[in-house]
Design a protein around this motif. Structure first.
Motif: not given
Lengths: 282, 298
Positions: B3, B5-9, B11-13, B15-16, B19-20, B288
């Protein structure tokens, strides 16, 4: 395994509960399958006796009472819900699994909580709001509710499935300069047929089996969905007397079961995946 | 760890967002509204302003409300342990390939997949005072069992519990079987070599192996019994006779849609949401913690 199995006493004893439980299920199946084909006079003798009539009248009567329209409405809503939850849920799952942004965890917990919230809690406030907005008795309004109700579980399934992907695959595509939208449609989705089937299976059955939302939000004859219509045919109350059109109602019950049985026969594997994804991992 | 390694992006918003927005409109919006409703007086489906928590006071002094809550508890206590015991026994026997096991798994799946309305309606007809179940008891000569199973105040809740056990066995069985198929067979073989009996294998291997699955089942089932029972109860007893088989979820329905006591119904709704949230977060944090522990061990 060429070794011959010995049947132990314990196994023989265990057959008793197995057979007893199977028998009760078979009785229910018998009633579901045979009752709709019996005439009213025949049914007056009782529902669990060997049938002495065979008729399609109950189906014809149920159709006249709106069963056909209800099937069309429920089918439309179920399929549209499947389509949009697959698309929007897939996007959201992609975001939660592959993209980093502020509040990601918090938003996921919010989304996830939706799985467990009783539909009854949202029914009244939404109903009053829908009345003001003129959305009661509208297919769009009902579709929006079904989408909202089904998205949390869909996102949960997608996210859990995507989390198993190798992140290198996604990173490699990014280095090649692919935009996320293309990665989603060209790389992730083609690899997600399994989870897509699971999402579609669960959402189709949930919308098809819905009673409460249809009952409250689609009251007009031409918009009624299948479960409220069946209960309507039965006379809608509990404690129905023998005088009610039992055969007609059972015709509705049988017809409403067919798509469910077909789907599960085709995709039982995906049902178990859905139940166990994330929850039974060792 | 992948996880990180994922770059901060941002554009996640995007995609979300779709649905949100839908989920916020369908869940968050009505629950906030319900909270506000619970603070107001109501007349003819219109709010008449803040009323000093009178709805909550009315709820707390309503004897039906406590009866409803205790019905919830009785249903949970009646259904969950019984389903666990029956399903575990079935799961172990099916896992041990009891003769006819594939037919049984097929059959036991049927009550799980049938829509609630279908099951509830057929059971209602079977359990009817003049229905086949009582005919069967009379035929057996057990006339004292000829009862009004859904219509007698002392019996309706019991009948609902038994029918819920009947419907939910397959669900637990599926979960348990799914977990059992991931258990290493060699453990059982080793136990056999050491001379363990079938019962010993059941208690000392199967049950400990299934402990986490059982707790998953308990959480899912408890929430299912508290929050998703409407159509079942509505068809079989409509919460009656009187309030004898009313659960919290149905109590909310009765108050809001039937009695038009919107304020009181909403206050009851807030109580259900609080109970649900406590459950979810305990479950979430428990899983968790377990996941974190599993990582450490690895």
């Amino acid at each position: 395994m060429g070794r011959k199995r010995r049947i132990t006493w314990l196994e023989l004893l265990l057959q008793i509960p197995f057979i007893a439980y199977s028998a009760t299920i078979l009785v229910i199946c018998f009633l579901l399958v045979f009752t709709p084909f019996r005439s009213t006079a025949d049914l007056a003798r009782g529902i669990l006796v060997s049938p002495n009539s065979f008729t399609f009248d109950n189906f014809a009567d149920a159709w006249r009472n709106g069963l056909g329209i209800a099937i069309k409405n429920s089918m439309t809503l179920s399929l549209l819900t499947c389509l949009f939850t697959a698309l929007l849920g897939g996007f959201a799952g992609y975001a939660f699994s592959f993209l980093r942004f502020r509040l990601r965890n918090g938003l996921y917990i919010f989304m996830y909580s939706g799985i467990y919230v009783s539909t009854m809690l949202i029914a009244l406030p939404l109903f009053l709001q829908y009345r003001q907005l003129g959305l009661v008795n509208s297919m769009f309004g009902a579709l929006l509710i079904f989408l909202g109700l089904r998205l949390p579980f869909s996102v949960y399934l997608f996210k859990n499935f995507f989390d198993e992907f190798s992140i290198e695959l996604i990173e490699a595509a990014r280095i090649d300069g692919l935009a996320d939208l293309r990665i989603f449609f060209w790389i992730v989705m083609p690899l997600s047929v399994g989870v897509l089937s699971t999402v579609i299976l669960f959402n189709f059955t949930a919308v098809w089996s819905d009673y409460l939302i249809g009952l409250l939000f689609l009251q007009k004859d031409s918009l009624m969905t299948i479960m409220p219509r069946i209960m309507n045919i039965f006379g809608s109350g509990p404690m129905v007397t023998q005088a009610t059109p039992l055969g007609q109602g059972f015709a509705g019950l049988l017809v409403s079961t067919i798509p469910i049985i077909v789907i599960y026969a085709l995709a039982k594997k995906h049902y178990i995946t859905g139940l166990t994804l994330g929850s039974v991992k060792s | 760890m992948a996880k990180n390694k994922l770059t901060y992006r941002n554009n996640g918003y995007w995609f979300l967002l779709p649905a949100l927005l839908v989920v916020a409109f369908i869940f968050l919006n009505p629950i906030i509204r319900m909270f506000l409703f619970s603070l107001e007086g109501w007349k003819y489906l219109r709010p008449t302003g803040f009323n000093n928590f009178e709805n909550y006071l009315a709820l707390l002094t309503d004897p039906h409300f406590y009866g409803t809550l205790s019905n919830n508890v009785i249903i949970i206590i009646g259904v969950v342990p019984a389903v666990i015991v029956i399903s575990l026994t079935f799961a172990q026997a099916i896992f041990g390939k009891i003769p006819g096991y594939s037919l049984y798994t097929f059959l036991f799946f049927i009550p799980v997949v049938l829509p609630d309305i279908v099951v509830a309606k057929i059971l209602t007809e079977v359990l009817n005072k003049a229905g086949p179940l009582n005919d069967f008891f009379n035929w057996l000569g057990l006339g004292f069992l000829d009862q009004d199973w859904l219509g007698a105040p002392g019996l309706s809740l019991f009948t609902i519990i038994v029918s819920l056990i009947w419907k939910n066995i397959g669900f637990a069985l599926l979960l348990f079987l799914a977990r059992l198929t991931t258990v290493d067979i060699s453990i059982y073989e080793a136990a056999e070599i050491d001379g363990a009996s079938a019962t010993q294998k059941f208690f000392f291997i199967t049950i400990p192996m299934l402990a986490s699955t059982i707790s998953v089942y308990v959480v899912l089932q408890v929430i299912g019994l508290m929050s998703f029972l409407f159509s079942y109860i509505h068809v079989m007893t409509a919460g009656g006779p009187g309030y004898s088989s009313t659960v919290l979820e149905y109590f909310i329905y009765l108050n809001t849609f039937r009695l038009q006591e919107i304020g009181v119904g909403s206050a009851a709704g807030m109580i259900l949401i609080v109970i649900t949230m406590i459950f979810i977060y305990n479950y979430l944090f428990a899983s968790r913690k377990k996941a974190a522990k599993a990582q450490e061990i690895r």
